[in-house]
Design a protein around this motif. Structure first.
Motif, PDB file in Angstrom:
ATOM      1  N   PRO A  33      34.724  43.207  41.362  1.00 18.35           N
ATOM      2  CA  PRO A  33      35.796  43.109  40.780  1.00 18.35           C
ATOM      3  C   PRO A  33      36.678  41.805  41.257  1.00 18.35           C
ATOM      4  O   PRO A  33      36.825  41.370  42.528  1.00 18.35           O
ATOM      5  N   THR A  34      37.082  41.224  40.350  1.00 13.97           N
ATOM      6  CA  THR A  34      38.291  40.098  40.610  1.00 13.97           C
ATOM      7  C   THR A  34      39.587  40.282  39.837  1.00 13.97           C
ATOM      8  O   THR A  34      39.490  41.364  39.151  1.00 13.97           O
ATOM      9  N   GLU A  35      40.456  39.682  40.085  1.00 16.36           N
ATOM     10  CA  GLU A  35      41.452  39.947  39.162  1.00 16.36           C
ATOM     11  C   GLU A  35      41.713  39.584  37.877  1.00 16.36           C
ATOM     12  O   GLU A  35      42.465  40.200  37.056  1.00 16.36           O
ATOM     13  N   THR A  36      40.724  38.901  37.395  1.00 11.58           N
ATOM     14  CA  THR A  36      40.430  38.618  36.067  1.00 11.58           C
ATOM     15  C   THR A  36      39.314  39.664  35.469  1.00 11.58           C
ATOM     16  O   THR A  36      40.045  40.327  34.463  1.00 11.58           O
ATOM     17  N   VAL A  37      38.185  39.310  35.730  1.00 11.57           N
ATOM     18  CA  VAL A  37      37.079  40.097  35.218  1.00 11.57           C
ATOM     19  C   VAL A  37      36.096  40.344  36.222  1.00 11.57           C
ATOM     20  O   VAL A  37      36.249  39.754  37.251  1.00 11.57           O
ATOM     21  N   TYR A  38      35.168  41.290  35.984  1.00 15.37           N
ATOM     22  CA  TYR A  38      34.072  41.409  36.947  1.00 15.37           C
ATOM     23  C   TYR A  38      33.286  40.083  37.442  1.00 15.37           C
ATOM     24  O   TYR A  38      32.980  39.727  36.091  1.00 15.37           O
ATOM     25  N   GLY A  39      32.909  39.709  38.312  1.00 15.22           N
ATOM     26  CA  GLY A  39      31.905  38.566  38.583  1.00 15.22           C
ATOM     27  C   GLY A  39      30.689  38.813  39.168  1.00 15.22           C
ATOM     28  O   GLY A  39      30.490  39.969  39.634  1.00 15.22           O
ATOM     29  N   LEU A  40      29.796  37.804  38.678  1.00 10.43           N
ATOM     30  CA  LEU A  40      28.272  38.241  39.304  1.00 10.43           C
ATOM     31  C   LEU A  40      28.011  37.280  40.068  1.00 10.43           C
ATOM     32  O   LEU A  40      27.861  36.114  40.132  1.00 10.43           O
ATOM     33  N   GLY A  41      28.244  37.900  41.501  1.00 11.82           N
ATOM     34  CA  GLY A  41      28.007  36.779  42.803  1.00 11.82           C
ATOM     35  C   GLY A  41      26.876  36.544  43.336  1.00 11.82           C
ATOM     36  O   GLY A  41      25.907  37.508  43.611  1.00 11.82           O
ATOM     37  N   ALA A  42      26.738  35.278  43.908  1.00 14.50           N
ATOM     38  CA  ALA A  42      25.432  34.745  44.777  1.00 14.50           C
ATOM     39  C   ALA A  42      25.817  33.929  45.624  1.00 14.50           C
ATOM     40  O   ALA A  42      26.997  33.160  45.441  1.00 14.50           O
ATOM     41  N   ASN A  43      25.347  33.643  46.525  1.00 13.34           N
ATOM     42  CA  ASN A  43      25.749  32.503  47.571  1.00 13.34           C
ATOM     43  C   ASN A  43      25.654  31.099  46.800  1.00 13.34           C
ATOM     44  O   ASN A  43      24.406  30.546  46.502  1.00 13.34           O
ATOM     45  N   ALA A  44      26.728  30.534  46.612  1.00 15.65           N
ATOM     46  CA  ALA A  44      26.881  29.253  45.937  1.00 15.65           C
ATOM     47  C   ALA A  44      25.967  28.028  46.536  1.00 15.65           C
ATOM     48  O   ALA A  44      25.773  27.008  45.535  1.00 15.65           O
ATOM     49  N   LEU A  45      25.692  28.099  47.737  1.00 17.97           N
ATOM     50  CA  LEU A  45      24.863  27.116  48.302  1.00 17.97           C
ATOM     51  C   LEU A  45      23.530  27.065  48.243  1.00 17.97           C
ATOM     52  O   LEU A  45      22.741  26.390  48.921  1.00 17.97           O
ATOM     53  N   ASP A  46      22.959  28.423  47.833  1.00 13.34           N
ATOM     54  CA  ASP A  46      21.621  28.897  47.794  1.00 13.34           C
ATOM     55  C   ASP A  46      20.867  28.603  46.747  1.00 13.34           C
ATOM     56  O   ASP A  46      21.321  29.419  45.587  1.00 13.34           O
ATOM     57  N   ALA A 142      30.283  32.761  40.937  1.00  7.38           N
ATOM     58  CA  ALA A 142      30.428  33.995  40.283  1.00  7.38           C
ATOM     59  C   ALA A 142      31.046  33.801  38.701  1.00  7.38           C
ATOM     60  O   ALA A 142      31.887  33.613  38.621  1.00  7.38           O
ATOM     61  N   PRO A 143      29.862  33.862  37.997  1.00  7.81           N
ATOM     62  CA  PRO A 143      30.354  33.873  36.464  1.00  7.81           C
ATOM     63  C   PRO A 143      30.796  35.266  36.108  1.00  7.81           C
ATOM     64  O   PRO A 143      30.638  36.197  36.816  1.00  7.81           O
ATOM     65  N   SER A 144      31.145  35.651  34.956  1.00  5.85           N
ATOM     66  CA  SER A 144      31.398  37.021  34.610  1.00  5.85           C
ATOM     67  C   SER A 144      30.011  37.809  34.615  1.00  5.85           C
ATOM     68  O   SER A 144      28.837  37.160  34.260  1.00  5.85           O
ATOM     69  N   ALA A 145      30.234  38.821  34.907  1.00 11.13           N
ATOM     70  CA  ALA A 145      28.921  39.943  35.056  1.00 11.13           C
ATOM     71  C   ALA A 145      28.423  40.563  33.977  1.00 11.13           C
ATOM     72  O   ALA A 145      28.578  41.936  33.730  1.00 11.13           O
ATOM     73  N   ASN A 146      28.103  39.755  32.978  1.00 11.67           N
ATOM     74  CA  ASN A 146      27.670  40.249  31.623  1.00 11.67           C
ATOM     75  C   ASN A 146      26.730  39.391  30.916  1.00 11.67           C
ATOM     76  O   ASN A 146      26.269  38.372  31.491  1.00 11.67           O
ATOM     77  N   LEU A 147      25.784  39.739  30.161  1.00 12.18           N
ATOM     78  CA  LEU A 147      24.895  38.912  29.504  1.00 12.18           C
ATOM     79  C   LEU A 147      25.478  37.795  28.678  1.00 12.18           C
ATOM     80  O   LEU A 147      26.655  38.067  28.121  1.00 12.18           O
ATOM     81  N   ALA A 148      25.086  36.665  28.826  1.00 14.03           N
ATOM     82  CA  ALA A 148      25.693  35.553  28.138  1.00 14.03           C
ATOM     83  C   ALA A 148      25.855  35.992  26.748  1.00 14.03           C
ATOM     84  O   ALA A 148      25.146  36.242  26.039  1.00 14.03           O
ATOM     85  N   GLY A 149      27.123  35.212  26.284  1.00 10.22           N
ATOM     86  CA  GLY A 149      27.683  35.653  25.029  1.00 10.22           C
ATOM     87  C   GLY A 149      28.222  37.078  24.855  1.00 10.22           C
ATOM     88  O   GLY A 149      29.053  36.992  23.678  1.00 10.22           O
ATOM     89  N   LYS A 150      28.167  38.096  25.473  1.00 10.05           N
ATOM     90  CA  LYS A 150      28.840  39.033  25.322  1.00 10.05           C
ATOM     91  C   LYS A 150      30.155  39.302  25.787  1.00 10.05           C
ATOM     92  O   LYS A 150      30.477  38.321  26.612  1.00 10.05           O
ATOM     93  N   PRO A 151      31.126  40.094  25.455  1.00 11.75           N
ATOM     94  CA  PRO A 151      32.191  40.333  25.817  1.00 11.75           C
ATOM     95  C   PRO A 151      32.259  40.519  27.368  1.00 11.75           C
ATOM     96  O   PRO A 151      31.469  41.083  27.976  1.00 11.75           O
ATOM     97  N   SER A 152      33.417  39.808  28.108  1.00 11.12           N
ATOM     98  CA  SER A 152      33.284  39.885  29.653  1.00 11.12           C
ATOM     99  C   SER A 152      33.675  41.299  30.151  1.00 11.12           C
ATOM    100  O   SER A 152      34.355  42.046  29.311  1.00 11.12           O
ATOM    101  N   PRO A 153      33.169  41.774  31.262  1.00 12.45           N
ATOM    102  CA  PRO A 153      33.211  42.821  31.727  1.00 12.45           C
ATOM    103  C   PRO A 153      34.390  43.167  32.430  1.00 12.45           C
ATOM    104  O   PRO A 153      34.910  42.410  33.350  1.00 12.45           O
ATOM    105  N   THR A 154      35.387  44.377  31.984  1.00 15.74           N
ATOM    106  CA  THR A 154      36.510  44.570  32.716  1.00 15.74           C
ATOM    107  C   THR A 154      36.460  46.025  33.622  1.00 15.74           C
ATOM    108  O   THR A 154      37.490  46.427  34.062  1.00 15.74           O
TER     109      THR A 154
END
Length: 348
Positions: A33-46, A142-154
């Motif tokens: 969770p973030t304060e905006t929507v749920y994010g899909l996280g990975a090491n940004a430098l990997d 971390a983009p939003s944790a949803n399939l591309a094009g779908k409503p973002s997850p809250t």
């Protein structure tokens, strides 16, 4: 298999965060969770980890990711130039829902930025997000944790609907605060350009730094975007399966037009829905979703992605949406709704 772990949103349990951080460090993917929507996280430098994010989301490779940090020092690590205006903005709005676009440093892989010379960076304020970044000891893309094009997850359940079985872990921190993604401001232009409206409003930005230009996609103009410096600019976003039409104008005229269109679609045998404010909650449709009062636009923002998902869950084939005034966070709400509707907007 995706592990779902409950986490205290205000005081994240150290052992839960450490388990998630270990997944990030070894190149895995964690939704959080973030304060905006749920994010899909990975090491940004990997590079390999970031590629997994694109694959899982089915996200186009030229759609850049936002890099999340927990220490101000990392801003200077990720950006090759940090102008004074950036320092002014982060002093006022970080940690929080503002993303800034700056020239990238050599440390940031091409895959993270969609091949661009710029990088989008923000410092979230949500305690779980902050704790995860700190424990991982790397910036997290971390983009939003949803399939591309779908409503973002809250909520974590939204994430599981789209990505269950495809990612390593979901940290369930309950509902989020804002309900729409961060404001994105490009600082490589003069004046700065708003690429995506969000919880930090244009009015707040201009009060601090003066004139801000609005990219045409911000105000709903269906322009072809060749280079997307921010998520949410180039591709179909936020959309349920149901066909949507946004109706804008004076409330009494909006009601009349919505009733007319709903009747027409109903006569064709479609299951119809309506997304409306409290003030229009008595509108007749098969499914009516009420998002809040016109007087409380932040509540509308928090609810909008949830109700778009509920339209699909209840089998709605066509829905009308009541437009709101595009001021403050209302600009972000209307930006998302117009995109979700594929720019099908009727002004009355």
């Amino acid at each position: 298999m995706t592990e779902v772990l409950k986490v205290n949103p205000l005081r994240p349990e150290k052992e839960v965060i450490e388990r998630a951080a270990e997944i990030i460090r070894r190149g895995g993917i964690v939704a959080f969770p973030t304060e905006t929507v749920y994010g899909l996280g990975a090491n940004a430098l990997d590079e390999n980890a970031v590629r997994k994010v694109f694959e899982v989301k089915q996200r186009p490779a030229d759609n850049p990711l936002i890099v999340h940090i927990s220490r101000l020092d990392d801003l200077y690590l990720l950006a090759s130039e940090v102008p004074e205006i950036a320092n002014k903005l982060v002093s006022s709005f970080w940690p929080g829902p503002l993303t800034i676009v700056l020239p990238r440093s050599e440390i940031v892989p091409d895959v993270t930025t969609g091949g661009l010379w710029t990088v989008a960076i923000r410092m979230p304020s949500h305690p779980v997000a902050r704790a995860l970044i700190e424990a991982s000891e790397v910036p997290i893309a971390a983009p939003s944790a949803n399939l591309a094009g779908k409503p973002s997850p809250t909520s974590a359940s939204h994430v599981f609907q789209d990505l269950g079985g495809k990612i390593d872990m979901i940290l369930d921190g309950g509902e989020i605060i804002h309900g729409v993604e961060s404001t994105v401001l490009d600082l490589t232009t003069s004046p700065p350009t708003l690429l995506r409206p969000g919880p930090v409003s244009v009015e707040e930005l201009e009060a601090l730094i003066g004139k801000v230009s609005l990219h045409p996609v911000v105000v709903g103009e269906p322009e072809e975007v060749l280079v997307a410096k921010s998520p949410g600019m180039k591709y179909r976003h936020y959309a349920p399966e149901a066909e949507l039409v946004v109706i804008e104008g004076r409330p009494e005229l909006v009601r009349r037009k919505m009733e007319e269109i709903l009747l027409e679609k109903k006569m064709k045998g479609l299951k119809v829905g309506a997304v409306v404010t409290d003030e229009m909650a008595d509108l007749q449709a098969d499914v009516v979703k009420v998002v809040g009062s016109r007087k409380n636009v932040r509540k509308i923002a928090k609810n909008i992605f949830r109700v778009l998902r509920e339209l699909d869950a209840e089998g709605v084939r066509f829905a009308v949406i009541e437009g709101i005034e595009p001021k403050g966070i209302g600009l972000a709400v209307m930006n998302r709704l117009v995109k979700a509707a594929g720019h099908r907007v009727i002004r009355v």
